[in-house]
Motif scaffolding. Structure first.
Motif, PDB file in Angstrom:
ATOM      1  N   UNK A 200      -6.442 -43.708 -11.338  1.00  0.00           N
ATOM      2  CA  UNK A 200      -7.060 -44.897 -10.365  1.00  0.00           C
ATOM      3  C   UNK A 200      -5.692 -45.289  -9.449  1.00  0.00           C
ATOM      4  N   UNK A 201      -6.258 -46.060  -8.598  1.00  0.00           N
ATOM      5  CA  UNK A 201      -5.465 -46.497  -7.393  1.00  0.00           C
ATOM      6  C   UNK A 201      -4.332 -47.432  -8.026  1.00  0.00           C
ATOM      7  N   UNK A 202      -4.780 -48.350  -8.929  1.00  0.00           N
ATOM      8  CA  UNK A 202      -3.915 -49.230  -9.517  1.00  0.00           C
ATOM      9  C   UNK A 202      -3.092 -48.750 -10.674  1.00  0.00           C
ATOM     10  N   UNK A 203      -3.163 -47.523 -10.957  1.00  0.00           N
ATOM     11  CA  UNK A 203      -2.283 -46.950 -11.977  1.00  0.00           C
ATOM     12  C   UNK A 203      -2.888 -47.147 -13.515  1.00  0.00           C
ATOM     13  N   UNK A 204      -3.831 -47.827 -13.798  1.00  0.00           N
ATOM     14  CA  UNK A 204      -3.954 -48.026 -15.017  1.00  0.00           C
ATOM     15  C   UNK A 204      -5.262 -47.315 -15.843  1.00  0.00           C
TER      16      UNK A 204
ATOM     17  N   UNK B  12      -7.663 -45.605 -20.571  1.00  0.00           N
ATOM     18  CA  UNK B  12      -6.674 -46.494 -20.146  1.00  0.00           C
ATOM     19  C   UNK B  12      -5.301 -46.094 -20.603  1.00  0.00           C
ATOM     20  N   UNK B  13      -4.388 -46.170 -19.563  1.00  0.00           N
ATOM     21  CA  UNK B  13      -2.967 -45.714 -19.661  1.00  0.00           C
ATOM     22  C   UNK B  13      -2.447 -47.146 -20.403  1.00  0.00           C
ATOM     23  N   UNK B  14      -1.389 -46.681 -21.348  1.00  0.00           N
ATOM     24  CA  UNK B  14      -0.852 -47.608 -21.825  1.00  0.00           C
ATOM     25  C   UNK B  14       0.692 -47.444 -21.575  1.00  0.00           C
ATOM     26  N   UNK B  15       1.524 -48.567 -21.235  1.00  0.00           N
ATOM     27  CA  UNK B  15       2.842 -48.601 -20.551  1.00  0.00           C
ATOM     28  C   UNK B  15       3.642 -49.583 -21.399  1.00  0.00           C
ATOM     29  N   UNK B  16       5.192 -49.104 -21.528  1.00  0.00           N
ATOM     30  CA  UNK B  16       6.062 -50.039 -22.123  1.00  0.00           C
ATOM     31  C   UNK B  16       6.248 -51.276 -21.016  1.00  0.00           C
ATOM     32  N   UNK B  17       7.338 -51.988 -21.420  1.00  0.00           N
ATOM     33  CA  UNK B  17       7.934 -53.031 -20.641  1.00  0.00           C
ATOM     34  C   UNK B  17       8.327 -52.741 -19.326  1.00  0.00           C
ATOM     35  N   UNK B  18       8.931 -51.418 -19.298  1.00  0.00           N
ATOM     36  CA  UNK B  18       9.473 -50.964 -18.161  1.00  0.00           C
ATOM     37  C   UNK B  18       8.425 -50.188 -17.097  1.00  0.00           C
ATOM     38  N   UNK B  19       7.265 -49.989 -17.527  1.00  0.00           N
ATOM     39  CA  UNK B  19       6.260 -49.399 -16.748  1.00  0.00           C
ATOM     40  C   UNK B  19       6.108 -47.989 -17.068  1.00  0.00           C
ATOM     41  N   UNK B  20       6.600 -47.531 -18.000  1.00  0.00           N
ATOM     42  CA  UNK B  20       6.717 -46.043 -18.318  1.00  0.00           C
ATOM     43  C   UNK B  20       5.305 -45.768 -19.266  1.00  0.00           C
ATOM     44  N   UNK B  21       4.686 -44.770 -19.049  1.00  0.00           N
ATOM     45  CA  UNK B  21       3.429 -44.502 -19.515  1.00  0.00           C
ATOM     46  C   UNK B  21       3.701 -44.127 -21.030  1.00  0.00           C
ATOM     47  N   UNK B  22       3.441 -44.473 -22.099  1.00  0.00           N
ATOM     48  CA  UNK B  22       3.462 -44.070 -23.715  1.00  0.00           C
ATOM     49  C   UNK B  22       2.323 -43.462 -24.244  1.00  0.00           C
ATOM     50  N   UNK B  23       1.433 -43.697 -23.583  1.00  0.00           N
ATOM     51  CA  UNK B  23       0.218 -42.993 -24.228  1.00  0.00           C
ATOM     52  C   UNK B  23      -1.291 -43.606 -23.461  1.00  0.00           C
ATOM     53  N   UNK B  24      -2.192 -43.418 -24.221  1.00  0.00           N
ATOM     54  CA  UNK B  24      -3.465 -43.914 -23.576  1.00  0.00           C
ATOM     55  C   UNK B  24      -4.628 -44.193 -24.635  1.00  0.00           C
ATOM     56  N   UNK B  25      -5.397 -45.223 -24.470  1.00  0.00           N
ATOM     57  CA  UNK B  25      -6.678 -45.394 -25.132  1.00  0.00           C
ATOM     58  C   UNK B  25      -7.518 -44.229 -25.521  1.00  0.00           C
ATOM     59  N   UNK B  26      -8.533 -44.402 -26.153  1.00  0.00           N
ATOM     60  CA  UNK B  26      -9.416 -43.345 -26.720  1.00  0.00           C
ATOM     61  C   UNK B  26     -10.220 -43.080 -25.359  1.00  0.00           C
ATOM     62  N   UNK B  27     -10.512 -41.873 -25.348  1.00  0.00           N
ATOM     63  CA  UNK B  27     -11.637 -41.234 -24.407  1.00  0.00           C
ATOM     64  C   UNK B  27     -12.756 -42.011 -24.200  1.00  0.00           C
TER      65      UNK B  27
END
Length: 730
Positions: A313-317, A341-356
């Motif tokens: 998505x445009x907001x990266x989420x 939904x994409x999960x990110x750490x404090x630095x904005x790095x993607x660490x995983x995703x929520x359930x489909x």
């Protein structure tokens, strides 16, 4: 139903085969991130007339004639815009020579718009050529105009996967030798292999081949580069090149045949990662790759699901994608749109995703591709429906689906712009691909679903007949719809002989223009052409697919005969003169037809499945085949078991480089036909058109001319009773 057509000058390209293969064709488009510029890829004959080359054109969105942008010797492909307005493309053209450096004078301009005095043939430069054996390199046409410049090369070539919409970061792939490190020694590894005289490849997983390519030992790697720097202003200055960073290293088959996307900020790449499984299986998992470090994170990995076509998505989420349920012998595959939904750490790095979140699991259609609208509220989805390929708008919160395009066109390659348009190529069986844009929401520019045809350098073709939407009823009461192409003048007094084109796939639909199987070439010669969608076709709901799953010789066959019955019941179609033709799965069905009925006067079977026992272990996608066909089901549905019943003349067509349906299928079919011929002189009504250098499709212009000459000659002989005419040069 034909949009404003006008006659093409010169020989009729839908009757004259040499004019047909020379007809320019729009093959792709790219729209700039701001929606202000549109580039088209146009295919024409090369300078020798023995192959095709692609040039890039600009379609003016404010009106006026199209402008040619490139004129390389071997063609340009895969255009994509940067946020700065540069147009990137790949080409095999030679690097320009910079004045004052080794090599002397500057190379001819390979990229600027030619002046009015230019008279070079299509696809050829004015004074220079490309190297057909050279790997594709990355070039850029500057936003400010001027010559194209070389910006990236790799020994295994480069291909742009994505450009970050706002940041301009580039994501590329390049085929690289496994022993090559990340410091650029790929050329040394290739040279050493050549000097050692080694051509062997040691595999540890499938596939070994793919369509027409032998895989390995080089495999794709994911590369990243910072935004393209501006070209130097002074003459003779060194042109900046992209610094390519290897993100993945050697990963075997993980990157094979997949698509990737970038978040708008360029920090994260998201795509499909192929994971080998037990019993020769493989899974398409969803992963994120951190562009700064190359760290790979799995986002979705479910053994009974596959994940493709991801878009962020445009907001990266949020990531949206097409999810497919893996088929089994007892359950057909199915497809739907999902988000996570994409999960990110404090630095904005993607660490995983929520359930489909299975957004459209209740929608009885199969999505092919998804794109986000600029506000992230909707997804633009491509899917087949009822003999068309419309665009749909899916609410990203509720999953509600609304069809956007109401006509019978098939829309492909949709690109969404911030101003509320979706750009795509539209085609139909009465219109070759051409650029359009579709309004996504109601507003001053028009109502949602409004289709605006855009300027194109390729004029529409004047058709030699008309297109009708027809339906019939199968023995089980199911409606089977088809397209019917009828020649001008066909009526009760002059009924047209019928040729039935059976589509491949089989999970597909007859809904888009085809240059390879073009019905109008037969229509121009007086035939009516039926294009049915039998069981297993897409666009009619899951139950329509389920009817034919693992039952290829049953409902798909009876649906086909029902469609033919409906067509020949018309007074403008001659049911006493008929033929059946098909390629791939359509060729399988043509073979099944030949062994189960003598109602057709001729059968043409191209790249066809014949003996399902041998096919299972030789196709390049054996794992997919095994999901549907158990040994028992394959035996029950194999056409070769009915070879003794074939009395209809059969034209067999196969290419030696076909790895999807290996040539052994065609060779065995040919032997099974001839070995049953009882004529003492060895004569037979059957023919075998063999291409040593073509693959699943006949792609070369000369090969296409021969294909149509042979097919038309075979039909004219056995359907119309004419004398056999030997095709040229065979």
């Amino acid at each position: 139903m034909t949009p404003d057509a006008r006659t093409t000058p010169g020989p009729d390209p839908l009757h004259d085969l040499h004019a047909y293969v020379a007809q320019p064709r729009v093959s792709g488009l790219a729209v700039s991130p701001d929606g202000r510029r549109l580039a088209l890829a146009v295919v024409t004959l090369d300078g020798e007339g023995t192959g095709y080359a692609t040039s890039l054109w600009e379609s003016p969105l404010d009106g006026g004639p199209c402008r040619r942008l490139t004129r390389g010797g071997t063609g340009e492909a895969a255009p994509v815009w940067t946020p700065q307005g540069d147009l990137l493309f790949t080409a095999r053209r030679p690097a320009p020579v910079v004045p004052g450096r080794a090599g002397g004078a500057p190379a001819p301009d390979p990229g600027s718009d030619p002046g009015p005095a230019d008279t070079t043939a299509p696809g050829r430069p004015a004074g220079g050529g490309g190297d057909d054996d050279a790997p594709p390199a990355l070039w850029a046409l500057p936003a400010a105009g001027g010559e194209a410049r070389l910006v990236a090369t790799r020994p295994g070539g480069v291909a742009v996967e994505a450009v970050a919409r706002t940041a301009g970061t580039l994501l590329l792939t390049s085929s690289t030798m496994p022993a090559a490190g990340r410091d650029g020694d790929d050329a040394d590894e290739r040279r050493a292999r050549t000097e050692a005289g080694v051509s062997a490849v040691l595999h540890t997983a499938t596939p070994v081949r793919f369509w027409d390519a032998d895989l390995g030992p080089a495999r794709p790697r994911l590369l990243a580069a910072e935004p393209l720097a501006a070209a130097p202003g002074e003459v003779g200055a060194e042109e900046p090149r992209l610094e390519l960073r290897d993100l993945t290293g050697h990963v075997g088959a993980g990157l094979e045949d997949t698509g990737w996307t970038l978040t708008d900020d360029g920090r994260t790449a998201v795509g499909t990662w192929v994971v080998p499984r037990a019993h020769g299986e493989q899974s398409d998992t969803l992963v994120a790759v951190d562009v700064a470090t190359g760290r790979r994170t799995t986002l979705a990995d479910e053994r009974d699901l596959e994940h493709r076509g991801a878009r962020v998505s445009p907001d990266g989420g949020t990531v949206a994608l097409v999810v497919s349920r893996v088929g089994t012998a007892d359950r057909a595959t199915s497809h739907w749109v999902a988000t996570a939904e994409l999960r990110r750490d404090a630095d904005g790095v993607v660490t995983g995703a929520g359930p489909l979140r299975h957004l459209t699991s209740g929608w009885d259609r199969w999505p092919d591709a998804v794109s986000w609208t600029a506000d992230g509220r909707h997804l633009v989805v491509e899917a087949d429906e009822g003999g068309a390929g419309p665009l749909f708008l899916v609410d990203s919160a509720t999953g509600d689906v609304r069809r956007l395009t109401a006509d019978h066109g098939a829309y492909a390659g949709a690109r969404v712009t911030p101003d509320g348009w979706a750009y795509a190529l539209r085609s139909a069986y009465d219109a070759a691909p051409a650029p359009v844009r579709v309004r996504l929401e109601d507003g001053p520019a028009g109502a949602a679903g409004t289709v605006e045809h855009l300027p194109t350098p390729v004029p529409p073709l004047a058709l030699p007949g008309r297109l009708e939407d027809v339906s019939a009823t199968a023995p089980d009461g199911t409606t089977v719809r088809s397209w019917l192409c009828l020649p001008h003048g066909a009526d009760a007094e002059h009924p047209a002989p019928l040729a039935t084109f059976i589509h491949g796939g089989p999970l597909a639909s007859s809904n888009a223009w085809s240059w390879r199987w073009n019905p109008w070439l037969l229509v121009s010669r007086g035939y009516a052409v039926l294009l049915p969608d039998p069981a297993l076709s897409t666009g009619y709901g899951q139950a329509f697919v389920d009817r034919g799953w693992g039952r290829w010789g049953r409902e798909p066959y009876t649906d086909l005969l029902a469609a033919v019955d409906g067509a020949v019941a018309r007074d403008d179609v001659d049911g006493t003169r008929t033929a059946a033709l098909g390629g791939s799965f359509g060729g399988y069905m043509a073979n099944w037809v030949a062994g189960h009925t003598d109602r057709f006067d001729a059968v043409v079977t191209h790249a066809s499945l014949w003996a399902l026992d041998q096919f299972a272990g030789t196709t390049d996608a054996g794992f997919f085949w095994a999901r549907e066909m158990t040994p028992q089901v394959a035996e029950e549905n194999s056409p070769h078991r009915h070879a003794d019943a074939i009395t209809t003349p059969v034209l067999v067509v196969h290419g030696d480089k076909d790895y999807r349906v290996p040539v052994g299928e065609g060779l065995r079919l040919w032997w099974d036909l001839l070995s049953r011929s009882e004529a003492e002189d060895g004569s037979s009504p059957h023919r075998f058109l063999y291409y040593p250098d073509e693959n699943h499709w006949v792609l070369r212009p000369g090969g296409a001319v021969t294909w149509y000459q042979t097919v038309v000659g075979f039909l004219d002989q056995h359907v119309l009773g004419k004398d056999w005419v030997q095709p040229d040069h065979v």
